[in-house]
Design a protein around this motif. Sequence first.
Motif: not given
Length: 309
Positions: A51-53, A88-93, A95-103
Amino acid sequence: MKPTPVRRILWVIAILIVLGLLMAGLARAQPVQVTDDRGRAVTLPRPPQRIVSLLPSLTETICALDQCHRLVGVDRYSNWPESVTRLPQVGGGLDPNIEAIVALRPDVVLLATSSRASARLESLGIVVVALEPKTHADVQRVMGKLGQVLAVPDAQRVWRHIDAAVEAAAQAVPPAARGMRVYFEVNRGPYGAGASSFIGETLTRLGARNILPASLGPFPKLNPEFVVRADPDLIMVGARSVEGLNERPGWSSLRALREQRLCVFPPEEADVLVRPGPRMAEGARIMARCLASKAAPGAKAQAPAAVRP
């Protein structure tokens, strides 16, 4: 040879354990369907294990349900419990970093309805569940929905604890503090916590009166003159927003500032207060202490020099 009573009991216990494990495995394998706060029916083949929150209150609720181990990534503001700061932090809620989430290969991404990331993530085949609590009823509902998503039985036990703790905090507020007219500033917009927000609802349960009516919405952006006209008895504000309060037009005349009826919350307390999740019980106790201290005769707020009249 007949089995002894002790041996029979051990056999029964072993059978119950095996059945429990089989049922737990079956629950983990069952498809999950939930309708999120966008009104969309979301289906998962099984309860998510990765899960990514992207919302701190959702992160905290997952952990309050004893499922922290399923988190593989969070937004930059999720900081409780302390263990999530190592994820791992994926940016703000928003406007998150989409690439980091996908990874991170998540089974599901949990985010606010106001996030702009939903469409992009879904176009990449990632399942999104949007949940955004703003009131006490929302918090209770979201806990139930997260319980569905995670296949956690009786997720509402967390809400029952919150509800009981808020009631206990209300009982601790002295009579002299009841009826105080309060302005709670969420951030320096200035945005305030209206009577219809979870913060406003907690204040009401504590016996305070919110200067921002429900008609303005949960967290309205205010003209500073509105607060001047309302002239609250008490101001609650986080340390990140307190600088320059006295310099706002007309605010030096506010009774709350003249009489130093000001509660300034350090960052760790401010985080608790503005997150609609499992720490709302602690937030109620913090606000109750504030009300009690400022209602006491001769009480003085410990305000920074920048806001002293």
